[in-house]
Design an enzyme around this catalytic site. Structure first.
Site, short mmCIF file in Angstrom:
data_model
loop_
_atom_site.label_atom_id
_atom_site.label_comp_id
_atom_site.label_asym_id
_atom_site.label_seq_id
_atom_site.Cartn_x
_atom_site.Cartn_y
_atom_site.Cartn_z
N ASP A 223 -7.92 -5.52 0.22
CA ASP A 223 -8.44 -6.35 -0.87
C ASP A 223 -8.01 -7.80 -0.79
OD1 ASP A 223 -9.88 -4.36 -2.11
OD2 ASP A 223 -8.10 -3.56 -3.08
N HIS B 38 0.85 -1.19 0.00
CA HIS B 38 0.00 0.00 0.00
C HIS B 38 0.88 1.23 0.00
CE1 HIS B 38 -3.17 2.81 1.10
NE2 HIS B 38 -3.99 1.88 0.67
N1 CMC Z 1 4.20 -7.47 -4.81
C1 CMC Z 1 5.55 -7.43 -4.99
N2 CMC Z 1 6.29 -6.32 -4.86
C2 CMC Z 1 5.66 -5.20 -4.53
C3 CMC Z 1 4.27 -5.16 -4.32
C4 CMC Z 1 3.54 -6.34 -4.47
N3 CMC Z 1 2.23 -6.36 -4.29
N4 CMC Z 1 3.90 -3.90 -4.01
C5 CMC Z 1 5.03 -3.16 -4.03
N5 CMC Z 1 6.08 -3.94 -4.33
C6 CMC Z 1 7.48 -3.52 -4.39
C7 CMC Z 1 7.77 -2.77 -5.69
O1 CMC Z 1 8.22 -3.63 -6.70
C8 CMC Z 1 8.82 -1.78 -5.24
O2 CMC Z 1 10.04 -2.44 -5.19
P1 CMC Z 1 11.41 -1.62 -5.53
O3 CMC Z 1 11.52 -0.53 -4.50
O4 CMC Z 1 12.48 -2.65 -5.42
O5 CMC Z 1 11.24 -1.07 -6.92
C9 CMC Z 1 8.43 -1.45 -3.81
O6 CMC Z 1 7.69 -2.59 -3.32
C10 CMC Z 1 7.56 -0.21 -3.67
O7 CMC Z 1 6.48 -0.35 -4.59
P2 CMC Z 1 5.79 0.89 -5.33
O8 CMC Z 1 5.06 0.40 -6.50
O9 CMC Z 1 6.83 1.94 -5.56
O10 CMC Z 1 4.82 1.39 -4.20
P3 CMC Z 1 3.55 2.29 -4.40
O11 CMC Z 1 3.30 2.93 -3.10
O12 CMC Z 1 3.73 3.17 -5.58
O13 CMC Z 1 2.40 1.23 -4.78
C11 CMC Z 1 0.59 -0.28 -4.64
C12 CMC Z 1 1.42 0.81 -3.91
C13 CMC Z 1 -0.65 -0.60 -3.80
C14 CMC Z 1 0.14 0.23 -6.01
C15 CMC Z 1 1.49 -1.54 -4.78
O14 CMC Z 1 1.86 -2.03 -3.51
C16 CMC Z 1 0.79 -2.63 -5.59
O15 CMC Z 1 0.83 -2.63 -6.82
N6 CMC Z 1 0.11 -3.61 -4.88
C17 CMC Z 1 -0.67 -4.62 -5.56
C18 CMC Z 1 -2.02 -4.03 -5.97
C19 CMC Z 1 -2.96 -3.86 -4.79
O16 CMC Z 1 -3.13 -4.75 -3.96
N7 CMC Z 1 -3.63 -2.70 -4.75
C20 CMC Z 1 -4.66 -2.41 -3.75
C21 CMC Z 1 -4.26 -1.29 -2.84
S1 CMC Z 1 -5.36 -1.19 -1.41
C22 CMC Z 1 -6.90 -0.81 -2.05
C23 CMC Z 1 -6.96 0.52 -2.70
O17 CMC Z 1 -6.54 1.53 -2.15
O18 CMC Z 1 -7.53 0.59 -3.80
#
Ligand code: CMC
Length: 446
Positions: free
Chosen positions: A381, A323
């Site tokens: 989720d 998140h």
């Molecule tokens: N699985 C594997 N690696 C992950 C994941 C994951 N679910 N989420 C983040 N990472 C890694 C990512 O690869 C990155 O690694 P590095 O620093 O080495 O490049 C690091 O963690 C930070 O990720 P980010 O994408 O920069 O973080 P963000 O804050 O931009 O993204 C997120 C947050 C929710 C989009 C992301 O965690 C994600 O894609 N999760 C899966 C989708 C998901 O479950 N979304 C629902 C969110 S809760 C409900 C809502 O608010 O809608």
């Protein structure tokens, strides 16, 4: 992409005994003092509004990781501690002691209602659950295999064509009616999107039922057999609505705020929010998560998927994990997990293989250094799809249900924004990296 223009200067806060009031930004031969605002909770905020006028520079923050785009009194999240408060009340208390319509009142008006206020509010919502009959024809214009989110974006946007008497945002009465209409009609719209996709007749709302029961009945009742709502399922549905009701300045809420900053009508703004929610990184994650759990199938396959999620060259991510704000347990996920256990036990399917896979995946991921180091925990989720699946909803309905619940959050944030007399149109700037001016060349000379 180039680095943020930090290299040109540094932003330093006065290191005082008292909370700092001013930050000084120095770059080149310039030094600019920027006021610091202290919130009631959360980190201080450096006010950069005058930066361009005074210093001829922009800040650069794609993804808004360090930017407060507004001030708000609605929802507070402490992502490090796993805290979520609506108007100051912890989500765990609201999920266990309150119910969705009461939380709607709290979000919309700022305080918990007394008994008379709650009764009046429930009555007003109940009186608006029906859709204009002509809207049925609008539904029928869609292909049967349309995703229900596509139908919802279209139908909610079209509400501005059906409810002209509540589109004038300068009129407080119209704003109020639009708010109530959206909260009241959204379950009907989502249920009809579902009914249309399965080729069953639309079921009209029934005002003697509570919000969640009415929604379940509109989804699952058929003319040949009325659907008797199980109170435990209705309670679980209500809790899912409550847990998704608002979440501060997330992507879809920020979309609603940006749309509303231009003065667009509330139905258009909420349609924009629904469109944004649809993506798998946001509301679409509940559908994507269940698809992933089904694809994993059995616990013995988990290590393979964990390895893929950790592989930088593989775009696969563990859906329902991670998140932007929570770097600790998502408090909503904890309640959702309990709810999943209750619902599956009630339905006599506690040994459901998807739930077993989910629990094992959570256990393995939380012991893994990659997820621990990056502070990736299950989010709301991760378990919601399992509950909705057990209730009989197809995966395509998961995100529409999120949209039903989030409507009150969008509306509350929309109301807060348009009540601000200082409201300015949202207009971000950019770090331009394209060509500088050049002369047009005729096609035969290119
Ligand atoms: N699985 C594997 N690696 C992950 C994941 C994951 N679910 N989420 C983040 N990472 C890694 C990512 O690869 C990155 O690694 P590095 O620093 O080495 O490049 C690091 O963690 C930070 O990720 P980010 O994408 O920069 O973080 P963000 O804050 O931009 O993204 C997120 C947050 C929710 C989009 C992301 O965690 C994600 O894609 N999760 C899966 C989708 C998901 O479950 N979304 C629902 C969110 S809760 C409900 C809502 O608010 O809608």
């Amino acid at each position: 992409m180039a680095d943020a223009p930090e290299s040109k200067g540094k932003l330093s806060m006065a290191d005082d005994q008292k909370p700092p009031q001013v930050a000084t930004l120095s770059y080149g031969d310039k030094q600019i003092e920027l006021p610091i605002h202290s919130p009631t909770a959360g980190p201080d905020v450096i006010d950069i509004r005058k930066l361009y006028a005074q210093g001829d520079v922009f800040t650069y923050d794609p993804g808004f990781t360090s930017t407060a785009a507004c001030d708000s009194t609605i929802t507070f999240i402490d992502g490090n501690e796993g805290v979520l408060l609506h108007r100051g009340y912890p989500i765990e208390q609201l999920a266990s002691k309150s119910h969705f319509l009461e939380v709607c009142y709290l979000l919309l008006y700022g305080e918990l209602p007394n008994a008379a206020q709650l009764e009046d509010f429930e009555h007003r919502v109940t009186q608006h659950t029906m859709l204009h009959e002509q809207m049925m024809n609008f539904f029928r214009g869609f292909r049967r295999d349309a995703h229900p989110m596509a139908v919802m974006v279209g139908v909610v946007g079209a509400m501005s064509a059906f409810y002209h008497d509540s589109t004038d945002i300068s009129d407080p009465w119209q704003r109020e009616v639009a708010s109530i209409r959206l909260i009241a009609k959204m379950p009907t719209i989502a249920a009809w999107a579902y009914k249309y996709s399965v080729g069953q007749p639309f079921v009209y709302p029934r005002n003697d039922l509570d919000y969640a029961s009415n929604f379940l009945r509109m989804c699952f009742s058929v003319p040949a057999e009325d659907y008797v709502v199980n109170p435990i399922l209705s309670r679980a549905m209500d809790r899912i609505f409550t847990l998704h009701a608002d979440h501060e300045q997330n992507a879809s809420t920020s979309t609603v705020r940006l749309a509303s900053s231009s003065g667009a009508n509330p139905f258009a703004c909420i349609a924009a929010g629904i469109a944004c929610l649809w993506g798998p990184a946001h509301g679409g994650a509940n559908q994507a998560c269940l698809e992933m759990l089904r694809e994993i199938g059995t616990p013995d396959k988990i290590p393979e998927y964990i390895a893929r999620a950790k592989d930088k060259d593989d775009p696969f991510r563990l859906m329902g994990f991670g998140h932007r704000v929570y770097k600790n347990h998502d408090p909503r996920a904890t309640v959702m997990k309990q709810s999943a256990d209750e619902v599956l036990e009630l339905l006599g399917i506690e040994d459901n293989p998807t739930l077993q896979t989910a629990k094992e995946l959570e256990r393995i991921a939380l012991e893994d250094d990659y997820f621990r180091d990056k502070k990736l925990f299950p989010n709301v989720d991760f378990y919601s799809g399992i509950i909705l699946d057990a209730m009989g909803f197809p995966q395509a309905m998961f995100t529409p249900i999120f949209a039903v619940a989030r409507t009150v959050g969008w509306i509350s944030q929309w109301k807060e924004q348009i009540s601000d007399p200082q409201l300015k149109i949202g207009r971000p700037r950019q770090l331009y990296l394209g060509e500088t001016e050049r002369d047009y060349v005729n096609v035969e000379n290119r």
